[in-house]
Design an enzyme around this catalytic site. Structure first.
Site, PDB file in Angstrom:
ATOM      1  CG  HIS A  44       5.541  -7.367  -3.513  1.00 47.65           C
ATOM      2  ND1 HIS A  44       6.269  -6.403  -2.869  1.00 47.65           N
ATOM      3  CD2 HIS A  44       4.404  -6.738  -3.940  1.00 47.65           C
ATOM      4  CE1 HIS A  44       5.613  -5.256  -2.892  1.00 47.65           C
ATOM      5  NE2 HIS A  44       4.482  -5.438  -3.559  1.00 47.65           N
ATOM      6  CD  GLU A  45       2.169  -7.398  -6.813  1.00 49.50           C
ATOM      7  OE1 GLU A  45       1.110  -7.179  -6.203  1.00 49.50           O
ATOM      8  OE2 GLU A  45       2.928  -6.481  -7.184  1.00 49.50           O
TER       9      GLU A  45
ATOM     10  CG  HIS B 283       0.196  -6.292  -1.935  1.00 51.51           C
ATOM     11  ND1 HIS B 283       0.446  -5.299  -1.027  1.00 51.51           N
ATOM     12  CD2 HIS B 283       0.949  -5.997  -3.031  1.00 51.51           C
ATOM     13  CE1 HIS B 283       1.303  -4.433  -1.540  1.00 51.51           C
ATOM     14  NE2 HIS B 283       1.633  -4.838  -2.751  1.00 51.51           N
TER      15      HIS B 283
ATOM     16  CD  GLU C 240       3.311  -1.477  -2.734  1.00 54.85           C
ATOM     17  OE1 GLU C 240       4.047  -2.462  -3.010  1.00 54.85           O
ATOM     18  OE2 GLU C 240       2.144  -1.381  -3.144  1.00 54.85           O
TER      19      GLU C 240
END
Length: 708
Positions: A451-452, A456, A510
């Site tokens: 995810h990070e 992103h 997100e």
């Protein structure tokens, strides 16, 4: 008419889930100089507490002082205060539970959910405690905060939720401005973008004559002699719909706190490990002292380049989730130590990123020309001050820095691993419970990592960087994989992702990052990096169990997400949970029996999730990637209309969800964790660490001894 129908949903957790943020071995391993550096940044972070409190609600700071004054009055001997106040054990316990949740959220609105929570004890209990401790009563009276402010705003029920003032909600980012409108806020944001004046450390106030004041957080009451970020001017004439009105820049918001913070940051700089860290601290101090966000951006550029420090820090006005306009940021501060062993796995993920990104469902036209390999570390948190502690972070949030210099990813190890004993896990089928509990932490670590870094960290914003100049071939623009036609929208000069997509941009991003994690966690080479399996596809082995648990976790998160949707305002109160609800919808819409919400009882008291493990790699991944592709392309091309339509559809809560599922979610909800953090204390040039018991009393004592 907006009314409070179910007051029980706002009651403080009884009891709250209290866990310690354990860090001592990692802190003790630091050198003397590193401990001093950590100490001063930690103090700077906590000195921003009153900023956070004022950003939450008008009454939060007074309630904070009230809680601490009660401890001071009895010197932590609570039975003495109980006796003096004449209250029973249940009343004291109810107050403890409220005070603990308050301190864990840095205010009386949930850091995760943005709804107010209120004591279970009656107002008589608060009054009795205040009478027994005059300084506590004085804390309320000094701020003109009545005891009623602890409780539900029955005369203004919409104020039980944070949001735009003109919708009846509460937001102290727009202080003393009940009639400021969403449109006016957006007009000011556009004007600020024209003037290249960044908003993160500001609040906006509407004056009686209809003009506006921009309150800038700074340790000085006036702009520096050379002028602020917008030059020497401090009063501007507005145009467009606001023609005839003015915008005045007012320096010195949170002046006392910002001055103290700047001083401690300078002390940290004297103990920096290298010149880059020293320069970084100098830029922080300049930003906090003068209010310059240009200086803050310089600190972030240096921070990205500060690779692999033993003590990792980041501090300032960072995340914009709680501003309804999603542009003004909450104060937060992080101090943590690197866990070298776990960092190795994340570094391997960084190394693998260039081979993983092409597996995502878009062509190179919609991806950065070159992947900027970031620093990705697993951290053990010493201090995280703000309204809540995340499991992972990907910053800075400035698009130009991310595109040109890069970003950092951190996974917060002792947050991820923090568990409450006998924690309940509703909505997981009993037959899946063993595998879920055995693999939940590992699945979460994989999810946070992807995810990070690859969530992103991916994507190219197609833009006109300056008049007539583009970062893509404008004569032969990329073809959208959704329409199979050349793109027709892109970012104009001065526009950013958040300025174009506005209030829903945080949740949308997100969601995009979560979808990347869902898609790439299906790759067994990635699972191997984290130590699960040998890279071969095997749904029956450990890697398959981790993957299955990851999908179950997301489905469960989507179900419990409706707790954070308000049926009266029909408004989502938490960006991540809104995203997870939409991803669950993509699972349910995938068909072929991939995901089913199973129940036999009319009241859904037996509701559980059925997810077909054997269809994750086919039906599940395909559904996620189709959704992800749209999210990604609309973001890259500044296609607000298509992105808004898609996200509104995917996050729409229908009557069944609102009237059937949500009440059952509320009935079975489990308290969110609150963390008891350690303090650092400097004595005779040495820094000591003090940890506290994970109890209500321990939480209160930790805050009393912070002296903020």
């Amino acid at each position: 008419m907006y009314e409070i129908e179910n007051i029980s949903q706002y009651l403080a957790d009884a009891p709250p889930t209290i866990v310690p943020l354990l860090v001592k071995p990692h802190f003790e391993a630091l050198t003397h100089k590193q401990k001093l550096y950590a100490h001063y940044v930690s103090r700077a972070a906590f000195l921003g507490t009153r900023i956070v409190l004022r950003q939450v609600s008008p009454e939060s700071e007074a309630i904070f002082d009230f809680i601490l004054a009660l401890h001071e009055a009895c010197h932590g001997r609570w039975p003495d205060l109980q006796k003096a106040a004449g209250i029973d054990d249940e009343a004291l316990t109810d107050f403890f539970n409220y005070a603990t949740q308050f301190l864990g959220n840095s205010g009386n609105y949930k850091g995760f959910g943005d709804s107010k929570f209120i004591p279970r004890c009656p107002p008589d209990t608060i009054e009795a405690l205040a009478t027994a401790a005059p300084k506590a009563m004085e804390a309320l009276e000094k701020s003109n905060v009545p005891i009623a402010a602890f409780y539900a705003t029955t005369d203004q029920p919409a104020r039980m939720h944070l949001g735009y003032p003109d919708k009846g909600h509460l937001s102290t980012y727009y202080p003393d401005s009940p009639d400021i409108t969403q449109d006016e806020i957006e007009q000011i944001s556009d004007f600020m973008a024209e003037k290249k004046l960044l908003p993160e450390n500001t609040r906006l106030k509407k004056t009686k004559d209809g003009s506006f004041q921009l309150l800038i957080a700074s340790g000085l009451a006036k702009p520096p002699l050379e002028g602020g970020d917008a030059g020497p001017e401090t009063i501007f004439d507005l145009g467009g719909k606001l023609a005839g009105k003015k915008l005045e820049l007012v320096y010195g918001d949170y002046i006392e706190e910002m001055a103290k913070i700047a001083l401690h940051i300078k002390k940290a700089g004297l103990n920096a490990a290298n010149d880059r860290q020293k320069q970084m601290m100098d830029e922080y101090a300049k930003s906090f002292g003068t209010g310059s966000l240009n200086a803050f951006k310089e600190s972030q550029k240096l921070w990205v380049k500060d690779i692999g420090p033993m003590v990792e820090t980041d501090i300032g006005f960072v995340e914009t989730y709680r501003d309804p306009a999603n542009v003004r940021a909450e104060w937060e501060g992080l101090v943590a130590m690197v866990n070298k062993e776990r960092t190795q796995a994340f570094q391997e993920l960084v190394d693998a990123a260039p081979s993983m990104i092409p597996k995502l469902p878009w062509k190179p036209d919609f991806e950065k020309d070159k992947f900027q390999a970031p620093d990705f570390t697993s951290l053990e948190v010493l201090t995280f001050n703000g309204s809540g502690i995340p499991a992972g972070i990907n910053i800075p949030n400035y698009d130009d820095i991310r595109q040109e210099i890069g970003f950092k990813n951190v996974s917060l190890g002792n947050v991820l691993s923090a568990k409450a004993p006998n924690e309940q896990i509703p909505f997981i089928d009993p037959r899946d419970l063993d595998v879920y509990q055995a693999n939940r932490d590992q699945a979460f670590e994989v999810q946070v990592g992807i995810h990070e870094l690859l969530g992103h960290g991916t994507g190219k914003l197609l833009q006109e960087t300056e008049p007539g100049k583009f970062n893509f071939d404008q004569s032969n623009p990329p073809v959208s994989p959704i329409t199979n036609k050349p793109i027709s929208t892109y970012y104009k000069p001065g526009q950013t992702w958040s300025s174009v997509f506005g209030g829903f941009s945080a949740s949308y991003e997100e969601c995009r990052a979560e979808c990347v994690a869902m898609a790439l966690s299906c790759d067994f080479d990635i699972l191997k990096i984290f130590g699960f399996g040998d890279g071969a596809v095997d749904m029956n082995g450990k890697a398959g169990d981790v993957l299955y648990t990851s999908y179950l976790s997301m489905a469960r998160a989507g179900v419990v997400a409706v707790e954070f949707w308000d049926p009266k305002s029909r408004k989502w109160g938490q960006a991540h949970m809104q995203a997870r609800f939409s991803i669950l919808k993509s699972f349910l819409d995938a068909g072929e029996g991939f995901t089913i919400l199973d129940f036999k009882e009319d009241d859904l008291s037996d509701l559980s999730i059925k997810l077909d493990k054997e269809k994750i790699l086919t039906v599940g991944r395909k559904a996620v990637e189709e959704y992800l592709q749209k999210l990604h392309v609309y973001k890259c091309t500044a296609d607000y209309e298509a992105g808004k339509k898609l996200y509104d559809e995917m996050t729409h809560v229908n009557e069944w969800w609102a009237t059937k599922v949500r009440p059952e979610v509320l009935r079975r909800k489990t308290p969110r964790k609150v963390f008891v953090q350690a303090n650092t204390i400097e004595r005779n040039g040495k820094v000591e660490l003090k940890e506290y018991e994970p109890t209500c009393e321990g939480m209160i004592q930790s805050w009393v001894e912070r002296k903020v």
